[in-house]
Design a protein around this motif. Structure first.
Motif, PDB file in Angstrom:
ATOM      1  N   ALA A   7     -48.113  48.253  -8.316  1.00  0.00           N
ATOM      2  CA  ALA A   7     -47.175  47.247  -8.811  1.00  0.00           C
ATOM      3  C   ALA A   7     -47.973  46.084  -9.387  1.00  0.00           C
ATOM      4  CB  ALA A   7     -46.261  46.764  -7.693  1.00  0.00           C
ATOM      5  N   GLU A   8     -47.843  45.879 -10.691  1.00  0.00           N
ATOM      6  CA  GLU A   8     -48.610  44.837 -11.388  1.00  0.00           C
ATOM      7  C   GLU A   8     -47.857  44.459 -12.657  1.00  0.00           C
ATOM      8  OE1 GLU A   8     -50.674  42.154 -12.820  1.00  0.00           O
ATOM      9  OE2 GLU A   8     -51.818  42.991 -11.148  1.00  0.00           O
ATOM     10  N   VAL A  52     -50.684  49.521  -3.997  1.00  0.00           N
ATOM     11  CA  VAL A  52     -51.603  48.514  -4.530  1.00  0.00           C
ATOM     12  C   VAL A  52     -50.742  47.575  -5.358  1.00  0.00           C
ATOM     13  CG1 VAL A  52     -53.614  48.065  -5.975  1.00  0.00           C
ATOM     14  CG2 VAL A  52     -53.518  50.161  -4.613  1.00  0.00           C
ATOM     15  N   SER A  53     -50.626  46.318  -4.924  1.00  0.00           N
ATOM     16  CA  SER A  53     -49.698  45.398  -5.571  1.00  0.00           C
ATOM     17  C   SER A  53     -50.309  44.037  -5.828  1.00  0.00           C
ATOM     18  CB  SER A  53     -48.449  45.219  -4.699  1.00  0.00           C
ATOM     19  OG  SER A  53     -47.564  44.275  -5.272  1.00  0.00           O
ATOM     20  N   ASP A  54     -50.002  43.496  -7.001  1.00  0.00           N
ATOM     21  CA  ASP A  54     -50.305  42.107  -7.292  1.00  0.00           C
ATOM     22  C   ASP A  54     -49.417  41.256  -6.391  1.00  0.00           C
ATOM     23  OD1 ASP A  54     -51.322  39.852  -8.536  1.00  0.00           O
ATOM     24  OD2 ASP A  54     -50.021  40.001 -10.288  1.00  0.00           O
ATOM     25  N   ILE A  55     -49.848  40.060  -6.077  1.00  0.00           N
ATOM     26  CA  ILE A  55     -49.018  39.174  -5.264  1.00  0.00           C
ATOM     27  C   ILE A  55     -48.032  38.425  -6.141  1.00  0.00           C
ATOM     28  CG2 ILE A  55     -48.979  37.125  -3.793  1.00  0.00           C
ATOM     29  CD1 ILE A  55     -51.575  38.073  -2.514  1.00  0.00           C
ATOM     30  N   LYS A  56     -48.508  37.831  -7.217  1.00  0.00           N
ATOM     31  CA  LYS A  56     -47.657  36.982  -8.049  1.00  0.00           C
ATOM     32  C   LYS A  56     -47.043  37.807  -9.183  1.00  0.00           C
ATOM     33  CE  LYS A  56     -47.580  32.446 -10.081  1.00  0.00           C
ATOM     34  NZ  LYS A  56     -48.094  31.123  -9.860  1.00  0.00           N
ATOM     35  N   MET A  57     -45.737  38.102  -9.030  1.00  0.00           N
ATOM     36  CA  MET A  57     -44.995  38.879 -10.026  1.00  0.00           C
ATOM     37  C   MET A  57     -43.569  38.358 -10.105  1.00  0.00           C
ATOM     38  SD  MET A  57     -46.019  42.852  -9.219  1.00  0.00           S
ATOM     39  CE  MET A  57     -45.493  42.787  -7.504  1.00  0.00           C
ATOM     40  N   THR A  77     -50.055  52.398   3.626  1.00  0.00           N
ATOM     41  CA  THR A  77     -51.077  51.354   3.619  1.00  0.00           C
ATOM     42  C   THR A  77     -50.826  50.447   2.418  1.00  0.00           C
ATOM     43  OG1 THR A  77     -52.650  52.862   4.659  1.00  0.00           O
ATOM     44  CG2 THR A  77     -53.571  50.931   3.561  1.00  0.00           C
ATOM     45  N   ILE A  78     -51.043  49.140   2.601  1.00  0.00           N
ATOM     46  CA  ILE A  78     -50.770  48.162   1.548  1.00  0.00           C
ATOM     47  C   ILE A  78     -52.030  47.372   1.238  1.00  0.00           C
ATOM     48  CG2 ILE A  78     -49.397  46.145   0.907  1.00  0.00           C
ATOM     49  CD1 ILE A  78     -47.287  47.172   2.979  1.00  0.00           C
ATOM     50  N   LEU A  79     -52.396  47.372  -0.040  1.00  0.00           N
ATOM     51  CA  LEU A  79     -53.531  46.592  -0.548  1.00  0.00           C
ATOM     52  C   LEU A  79     -52.983  45.649  -1.608  1.00  0.00           C
ATOM     53  CD1 LEU A  79     -56.600  46.023  -0.891  1.00  0.00           C
ATOM     54  CD2 LEU A  79     -56.649  47.935  -2.515  1.00  0.00           C
ATOM     55  N   LEU A  80     -53.159  44.351  -1.396  1.00  0.00           N
ATOM     56  CA  LEU A  80     -52.677  43.372  -2.365  1.00  0.00           C
ATOM     57  C   LEU A  80     -53.818  42.888  -3.254  1.00  0.00           C
ATOM     58  CD1 LEU A  80     -50.307  41.232  -0.091  1.00  0.00           C
ATOM     59  CD2 LEU A  80     -49.697  43.105  -1.642  1.00  0.00           C
TER      60      LEU A  80
END
Length: 134
Positions: A7-8, A52-57, A77-80
């Motif tokens: 998510a980006e 795998v996600s960006d924080i600011k969206m 599992t979550i990687l920001l």
């Protein structure tokens, strides 16, 4: 290899991350914001090894996405990722929920190493946050 949801909102970063992970042998589905990523996760019944996600969206940020994914699919599992120090600080309170926060900009090697570590369940390297002067 692994099924990964990315998510980006930045098209170039999303394409870079997706391509890098696919070239490493992973099955990747990407989304341009957290709301779409949550819809995709639900459509696939949470059948992803890693988010795998960006924080600011826009729509739903990575923190909101991590909270929703963690509640619905605790095995994922979550990687920001973030390029903003204040956003990294916001993620600090989610230590039990997320694997780690990858600071932008990052290299291809740093991305692959962090994803491999997350998938292998290796303990995240603790990087202390800078403290402001009193």
């Amino acid at each position: 290899m692994a099924r990964i949801l990315v998510a980006e909102d930045d098209d170039n970063v999303r394409a870079f991350v997706t391509r890098a992970l696919e070239m490493s042998g992973h099955d990747v589905i990407d989304a341009s914001d957290g709301g779409l990523a949550l819809e995709i996760a639900n459509e696939h019944n949470g059948n992803f090894d890693l988010l795998v996600s960006d924080i600011k969206m826009p729509v739903m940020d990575g923190i909101g996405l991590a909270l929703a994914i963690g509640a619905q699919y605790p095995a994922m599992t979550i990687l920001l990722m973030t390029g903003f120090a204040d956003q990294r600080e916001r993620a600090h309170g989610l230590d039990a929920l997320i694997y780690d926060v990858l600071g932008k900009p990052f290299s291809l090697a740093q991305l692959i190493e962090k994803v491999d570590d997350a998938l292998a369940g290796k303990p995240a390297e603790i990087i202390p946050l800078a403290r402001s002067a009193l």
